[in-house]
Design a protein around this motif. Structure first.
Motif, short mmCIF file in Angstrom:
data_model
loop_
_atom_site.label_atom_id
_atom_site.label_comp_id
_atom_site.label_asym_id
_atom_site.label_seq_id
_atom_site.Cartn_x
_atom_site.Cartn_y
_atom_site.Cartn_z
N PHE A 284 -11.72 14.14 -25.32
CA PHE A 284 -11.08 13.98 -24.03
C PHE A 284 -11.42 12.67 -23.32
N LEU A 285 -12.51 12.04 -23.71
CA LEU A 285 -13.03 10.88 -22.97
C LEU A 285 -12.02 9.75 -22.81
N PRO A 286 -11.25 9.36 -23.83
CA PRO A 286 -10.30 8.26 -23.61
C PRO A 286 -9.31 8.53 -22.48
N GLU A 287 -8.81 9.76 -22.40
CA GLU A 287 -7.85 10.09 -21.35
C GLU A 287 -8.50 9.98 -19.98
N THR A 288 -9.74 10.44 -19.87
CA THR A 288 -10.47 10.34 -18.61
C THR A 288 -10.68 8.89 -18.22
N MET A 289 -11.15 8.08 -19.17
CA MET A 289 -11.41 6.67 -18.88
C MET A 289 -10.14 5.92 -18.52
N ASN A 290 -9.06 6.21 -19.22
CA ASN A 290 -7.79 5.56 -18.90
C ASN A 290 -7.37 5.87 -17.46
N SER A 291 -7.58 7.10 -17.04
CA SER A 291 -7.15 7.49 -15.69
C SER A 291 -7.92 6.74 -14.61
N VAL A 292 -9.13 6.29 -14.93
CA VAL A 292 -9.92 5.49 -13.98
C VAL A 292 -9.53 4.02 -14.09
N LEU A 293 -9.53 3.51 -15.31
CA LEU A 293 -9.30 2.08 -15.52
C LEU A 293 -7.89 1.64 -15.16
N LEU A 294 -6.94 2.55 -15.10
CA LEU A 294 -5.57 2.21 -14.75
C LEU A 294 -5.23 2.50 -13.29
N GLN A 295 -6.22 2.84 -12.48
CA GLN A 295 -5.98 3.01 -11.05
C GLN A 295 -5.55 1.68 -10.43
N ASP A 296 -4.73 1.73 -9.38
CA ASP A 296 -4.22 0.49 -8.79
C ASP A 296 -5.12 -0.06 -7.68
N TYR A 297 -6.23 0.62 -7.39
CA TYR A 297 -7.16 0.09 -6.39
C TYR A 297 -8.06 -0.94 -7.08
N PRO A 298 -8.22 -2.13 -6.50
CA PRO A 298 -8.88 -3.22 -7.23
C PRO A 298 -10.41 -3.22 -7.25
N HIS A 299 -11.05 -2.45 -6.37
CA HIS A 299 -12.51 -2.55 -6.26
C HIS A 299 -13.17 -1.25 -6.71
N ILE A 300 -13.23 -1.08 -8.03
CA ILE A 300 -13.83 0.12 -8.62
C ILE A 300 -14.98 -0.29 -9.53
N GLU A 301 -16.10 0.36 -9.33
CA GLU A 301 -17.26 0.23 -10.22
C GLU A 301 -17.31 1.50 -11.05
N TYR A 302 -17.11 1.38 -12.36
CA TYR A 302 -17.04 2.56 -13.21
C TYR A 302 -18.26 2.61 -14.14
N ILE A 303 -18.95 3.75 -14.13
CA ILE A 303 -20.18 3.93 -14.89
C ILE A 303 -20.06 5.20 -15.73
N VAL A 304 -20.21 5.07 -17.03
CA VAL A 304 -20.18 6.23 -17.93
C VAL A 304 -21.60 6.53 -18.38
N MET A 305 -22.03 7.76 -18.14
CA MET A 305 -23.39 8.20 -18.50
C MET A 305 -23.29 9.23 -19.62
#
Length: 236
Positions: A22-43
């Motif tokens: 499931f991880l790719p779908e989750t990551m895509n949903s974050v990385l394709l957001q239209d808000y420009p200031h996102i810090e994404y951390i995967v643990m």
């Protein structure tokens, strides 16, 4: 609540363990957001499936867009807390590796925080989905009511974002909880801050056979009883 900058940094932590399917779908949903200031951390908790290879592949495809680590942890709450301590955003949330954001979710939350400076948590509408992310039914999300929250969790965690200072003041997630950690968090924050439901489609919450909330209903119920006694002094 401290005032937010014009375009606050939003920190999103994804805790994961052996969820490569499931991880790719989750990551895509974050990385394709239209808000420009996102810090994404995967643990990652030291997965033995293809999670690490997925993370390395995404690191090449999205250079500089997220950070990740793979090491043993104490479970979901511990992973989220560790991710939070690495984060720098004024707004914070966590998105489990079997859930997904809908387009525009982060931007909608930021705009709501800007319009309501005294609100600590913003949440929106969500839907239950199956293993293929097909919609099953609407998640029972309702407008926030303090008293009602004491008898029913009407907030969908993947559809919610919060001010980082509120998460910090609440003591972060309780590492002793494994099934009701989000409900416990909302109860803690609601004791001193306002929460707000917005009219926006925010997330999909995946329900599948090995989902821990579905597969461990008795333990979930016991945790709910314990946290309600702790935070509200009664169990409805």
């Amino acid at each position: 609540m401290n005032p937010l900058p014009a375009q606050p940094l939003v920190s999103i932590v994804t805790p994961t363990y052996n969820m490569g399917r499931f991880l790719p779908e989750t990551m895509n949903s974050v990385l394709l957001q239209d808000y420009p200031h996102i810090e994404y951390i995967v643990m990652d908790g030291g997965s033995t499936d293809d999670t690490v290879s997925i993370l390395r592949d995404y690191e090449k495809r999205y250079p500089g867009r997220f950070t990740w680590t793979s090491e043993k942890d104490g479970g979901q709450s511990d992973a989220v807390n560790k991710g939070f301590l690495r984060s720098k955003g004024e707004i914070f949330t966590f998105l489990n590796s079997d859930d997904t954001y809908l387009p525009g979710a982060v931007r909608a939350a930021v705009e709501a925080f800007q319009a309501h400076p005294n609100v600590a948590v913003v949440y929106g509408d969500a839907w239950y989905t199956d293993e293929q992310n097909a919609i099953i039914k609407r998640y029972p999300v309702d407008p926030y009511e303090y008293e009602r929250l004491g008898s029913l969790c009407h907030i969908c965690q993947p559809a919610a974002l919060m001010r980082a200072e509120a998460f910090r003041e609440a003591g972060m997630l309780d590492v002793n909880l494994h099934l009701t950690l989000d409900y416990d968090l909302w109860l803690k924050i609601s004791s001193c801050h306002a929460l707000l439901k917005i009219d926006h489609a925010m997330a999909h919450s995946r329900m599948w056979a090995d989902n821990k909330t579905l597969s461990r209903r008795r333990t979930t119920f016991r945790e709910v009883v314990r946290i309600l006694r702790k935070h509200r002094g009664y169990v409805p």
